[in-house]
Design a protein around this motif. Structure first.
Motif, short mmCIF file in Angstrom:
data_model
loop_
_atom_site.label_atom_id
_atom_site.label_comp_id
_atom_site.label_asym_id
_atom_site.label_seq_id
_atom_site.Cartn_x
_atom_site.Cartn_y
_atom_site.Cartn_z
N PRO A 96 1.23 -1.55 -0.29
CA PRO A 96 -0.33 -0.40 -0.18
C PRO A 96 0.93 1.09 0.11
CG PRO A 96 -0.03 -0.78 2.10
CD PRO A 96 0.78 -1.55 1.29
N GLY A 97 0.35 2.31 -0.62
CA GLY A 97 0.86 3.50 -0.14
C GLY A 97 0.83 4.89 -1.14
N THR A 98 0.76 6.01 -1.25
CA THR A 98 0.57 6.80 -2.19
C THR A 98 1.92 7.64 -3.50
OG1 THR A 98 -0.54 8.07 -0.32
CG2 THR A 98 0.06 9.42 -1.58
N HIS A 99 1.15 8.10 -4.62
CA HIS A 99 2.08 8.42 -5.38
C HIS A 99 1.36 9.56 -6.13
CE1 HIS A 99 4.66 7.68 -8.71
NE2 HIS A 99 5.02 8.54 -8.36
N PHE A 100 1.67 10.66 -6.39
CA PHE A 100 1.67 11.60 -6.75
C PHE A 100 2.25 12.16 -7.75
CE2 PHE A 100 -1.89 11.68 -3.32
CZ PHE A 100 -2.81 11.60 -4.03
N PRO A 101 2.68 11.45 -8.66
CA PRO A 101 4.08 11.59 -9.57
C PRO A 101 4.78 13.46 -9.21
CG PRO A 101 2.71 10.25 -10.85
CD PRO A 101 1.62 11.13 -10.07
N GLY A 102 6.02 13.41 -8.85
CA GLY A 102 6.53 15.34 -8.82
C GLY A 102 6.47 15.21 -8.06
N LEU A 103 5.43 15.45 -6.83
CA LEU A 103 4.83 15.17 -5.88
C LEU A 103 5.41 14.49 -4.14
CD1 LEU A 103 1.10 16.93 -6.07
CD2 LEU A 103 3.21 18.53 -6.22
N ILE A 104 4.61 13.38 -4.57
CA ILE A 104 5.32 12.25 -2.79
C ILE A 104 4.84 10.99 -3.41
CG2 ILE A 104 2.73 12.86 -2.11
CD1 ILE A 104 3.87 12.02 0.69
N VAL A 105 5.67 9.83 -3.13
CA VAL A 105 6.67 9.20 -3.52
C VAL A 105 6.07 8.24 -2.12
CG1 VAL A 105 7.65 6.86 -4.57
CG2 VAL A 105 7.32 9.43 -5.64
N ALA A 106 5.51 7.36 -1.31
CA ALA A 106 5.39 7.21 0.08
C ALA A 106 4.77 5.89 0.37
CB ALA A 106 4.52 8.01 0.82
N GLY A 107 5.26 4.81 0.68
CA GLY A 107 4.52 3.45 0.95
C GLY A 107 5.91 2.69 0.75
N THR A 108 4.52 1.23 0.21
CA THR A 108 5.26 -0.01 0.07
C THR A 108 5.20 0.13 -1.88
OG1 THR A 108 5.65 -0.88 2.07
CG2 THR A 108 5.77 -2.44 0.38
N PHE A 109 6.38 -0.59 -2.60
CA PHE A 109 6.32 -0.25 -3.83
C PHE A 109 7.42 -1.70 -3.90
CE2 PHE A 109 5.01 4.15 -2.87
CZ PHE A 109 4.91 4.32 -4.55
N HIS A 110 6.08 -2.29 -5.06
CA HIS A 110 6.88 -3.68 -5.38
C HIS A 110 7.78 -3.09 -7.42
CE1 HIS A 110 4.60 -5.51 -2.45
NE2 HIS A 110 4.33 -4.85 -2.72
N ILE A 111 8.80 -4.14 -7.56
CA ILE A 111 10.13 -4.02 -8.50
C ILE A 111 10.52 -5.27 -8.54
CG2 ILE A 111 11.01 -1.46 -8.20
CD1 ILE A 111 10.90 -1.00 -10.88
N GLY A 112 10.27 -5.38 -9.83
CA GLY A 112 11.16 -6.32 -10.50
C GLY A 112 11.84 -7.81 -9.43
N GLY A 113 10.43 -8.16 -8.72
CA GLY A 113 10.69 -9.47 -7.39
C GLY A 113 10.98 -8.56 -6.62
N GLU A 114 11.65 -7.05 -6.17
CA GLU A 114 11.51 -6.79 -4.83
C GLU A 114 10.83 -5.63 -4.24
OE1 GLU A 114 16.85 -6.57 -5.44
OE2 GLU A 114 15.24 -4.71 -6.02
N ARG A 115 10.57 -5.87 -2.64
CA ARG A 115 9.58 -4.86 -2.62
C ARG A 115 11.04 -3.78 -1.60
NH1 ARG A 115 7.44 -7.97 2.11
NH2 ARG A 115 6.04 -8.69 0.44
#
Length: 118
Positions: free
Chosen positions: A54-73
């Protein structure tokens, strides 16, 4: 924003203010033996984030929380890219912590000093 400290052989990352709501986390505690290193990296925010859960993402403003990419957290808490610090981890829930701190150089120095053998 996050506050980084070292306590009893652990890296402590305290999430502050509204970031607690956006990131859905208050605190992370990681054994120093699982910290590979830290760098100040304002360019990291231009990298792909993956999908958020879960989390929050407003490009250019905020990136917060858990993100999943390439098999990684990856854990993010960044609003001001110029203050971003990347902490590389091993054997942890997260592969990396990417957080905004008030003084990136000081945070990196604190982590790197704490990793030195006594």
């Amino acid at each position: 924003m996050a506050e980084i400290s070292i306590d009893g052989g652990r890296l402590i990352v305290e999430i502050e203010g509204l970031s607690r709501v956006w990131a859905l986390k208050k605190r992370l505690s990681i054994p120093l033996t699982h910290v590979r290193g830290a760098t100040a990296d304002p360019g990291i925010v231009r990298e792909p984030k993956g999908f958020r859960a879960p989390g929050t993402h407003f490009p250019g403003l905020i990136v917060a929380g858990t993100f999943h990419i390439g098999g990684e957290r990856v854990f993010w808490d960044v609003r001001d890219a110029s203050k971003a610090v990347v902490v590389e981890l091993t054997d942890e829930r997260y592969a990396r912590l990417i957080v905004q701190v008030s003084d990136p150089r000081a945070a990196v120095a604190l982590i790197e000093r704490a990793k030195l053998p006594s």
